[in-house]
Design a protein around this motif. Sequence first.
Motif, mmCIF file in Angstrom:
data_model
loop_
_atom_site.group_PDB
_atom_site.id
_atom_site.type_symbol
_atom_site.label_atom_id
_atom_site.label_comp_id
_atom_site.label_asym_id
_atom_site.label_seq_id
_atom_site.Cartn_x
_atom_site.Cartn_y
_atom_site.Cartn_z
ATOM 1 N N THR A 13 0.726 -1.228 0.127
ATOM 2 C CA THR A 13 0.028 -0.104 -0.001
ATOM 3 C C THR A 13 0.716 1.181 -0.087
ATOM 4 O OG1 THR A 13 -1.968 -1.088 1.318
ATOM 5 C CG2 THR A 13 -1.770 1.189 1.263
ATOM 6 N N ALA A 14 1.799 1.397 0.984
ATOM 7 C CA ALA A 14 2.660 2.497 0.973
ATOM 8 C C ALA A 14 3.596 2.699 -0.420
ATOM 9 C CB ALA A 14 3.708 2.217 2.132
ATOM 10 N N ILE A 15 4.025 1.738 -1.203
ATOM 11 C CA ILE A 15 4.786 1.690 -2.302
ATOM 12 C C ILE A 15 3.890 2.135 -3.356
ATOM 13 C CG2 ILE A 15 5.584 0.413 -4.121
ATOM 14 C CD1 ILE A 15 6.609 -1.877 -2.145
ATOM 15 N N ARG A 46 -0.649 0.459 -8.125
ATOM 16 C CA ARG A 46 -1.265 -0.615 -6.999
ATOM 17 C C ARG A 46 -0.792 -1.989 -7.719
ATOM 18 N NH1 ARG A 46 -5.842 2.995 -6.601
ATOM 19 N NH2 ARG A 46 -7.033 1.552 -7.851
ATOM 20 N N GLU A 47 -1.209 -2.203 -8.785
ATOM 21 C CA GLU A 47 -0.928 -3.250 -9.680
ATOM 22 C C GLU A 47 0.490 -3.613 -9.725
ATOM 23 O OE1 GLU A 47 -2.722 -2.900 -13.476
ATOM 24 O OE2 GLU A 47 -4.844 -2.939 -12.710
ATOM 25 N N PHE A 48 1.372 -2.605 -9.847
ATOM 26 C CA PHE A 48 2.919 -3.037 -10.013
ATOM 27 C C PHE A 48 3.118 -3.230 -8.580
ATOM 28 C CE2 PHE A 48 7.117 -1.474 -8.707
ATOM 29 C CZ PHE A 48 7.962 -2.389 -9.597
ATOM 30 N N ALA A 49 2.712 -2.679 -7.377
ATOM 31 C CA ALA A 49 3.242 -3.138 -5.940
ATOM 32 C C ALA A 49 2.878 -4.506 -5.731
ATOM 33 C CB ALA A 49 2.709 -1.788 -5.194
ATOM 34 N N ARG A 50 1.654 -4.785 -6.130
ATOM 35 C CA ARG A 50 1.119 -6.186 -5.786
ATOM 36 C C ARG A 50 1.884 -7.365 -6.389
ATOM 37 N NH1 ARG A 50 -4.056 -4.740 -7.231
ATOM 38 N NH2 ARG A 50 -4.915 -3.377 -5.645
ATOM 39 N N SER A 51 2.082 -6.887 -7.857
ATOM 40 C CA SER A 51 2.929 -8.022 -8.372
ATOM 41 C C SER A 51 4.413 -8.060 -8.362
ATOM 42 C CB SER A 51 2.446 -8.123 -9.967
ATOM 43 O OG SER A 51 2.979 -6.512 -10.482
ATOM 44 N N SER A 52 5.132 -6.845 -8.098
ATOM 45 C CA SER A 52 6.458 -6.718 -8.305
ATOM 46 C C SER A 52 7.106 -6.121 -6.973
ATOM 47 C CB SER A 52 6.777 -5.753 -9.323
ATOM 48 O OG SER A 52 6.263 -6.391 -10.548
ATOM 49 N N TYR A 53 6.318 -6.149 -5.738
ATOM 50 C CA TYR A 53 7.160 -5.619 -4.610
ATOM 51 C C TYR A 53 8.532 -6.299 -4.400
ATOM 52 C CZ TYR A 53 5.262 -9.650 -2.031
ATOM 53 O OH TYR A 53 5.202 -11.163 -1.349
ATOM 54 N N ASN A 54 8.740 -7.661 -4.566
ATOM 55 C CA ASN A 54 10.038 -8.413 -4.331
ATOM 56 C C ASN A 54 11.190 -7.753 -5.295
ATOM 57 O OD1 ASN A 54 8.758 -9.328 -6.716
ATOM 58 N ND2 ASN A 54 9.713 -11.432 -6.661
ATOM 59 N N THR A 55 10.902 -6.886 -6.268
ATOM 60 C CA THR A 55 12.029 -6.263 -6.888
ATOM 61 C C THR A 55 12.342 -4.876 -6.177
ATOM 62 O OG1 THR A 55 10.502 -5.254 -8.694
ATOM 63 C CG2 THR A 55 11.507 -7.558 -8.955
#
Length: 159
Positions: A13-15, A46-55
């Motif tokens: 959410t913060a990202i 939001r979509e990027f943060a959900r799918s790519s937070y591990n990068t």
Amino acid sequence: MVVIRRATEADITAIAAVGSSAWASNIFSFEPELPGMRMHVEKAFREFARSSYNTVLVAQLEQTLLGWGAREENNDYISDLWVDPAVQGQGVGSSLLREMMAAIRHAGYLKARISTHARNIGAIRLYQREGFNIVEQGPEWSTSLEREIDKVQMLAELK
């Protein structure tokens, strides 16, 4: 003291919030805001943060996320660097950029790449201070603006 660390699922959410806020505060200083654009960009973050937070690497002070950077493909390209507008100019972007460049170097690459809107003078200056040079400038499709924009491609030799 600002801590740079890997993002976790709890940061999603913060990202998204920092990314869309930083994007809007910057881009609308030199591009017109079209109807629905802000909502479109917030959804994309939001979509990027959900799918790519591990990068993502985040910069955090106490419990507050101040900024983040990403290498979506975990290669030599820094795909994102976003800093909360309230703390821009306070070294958060430089700290994130240095950490990402170190990770690129550690992965065995000799150069790091980044790009930005050609009118994003603040980002270009930051990147140049950290060793990047413009190697190309020209039109590129922007999915967030839904049209071609003038972008610069930048390259840094890693030591």
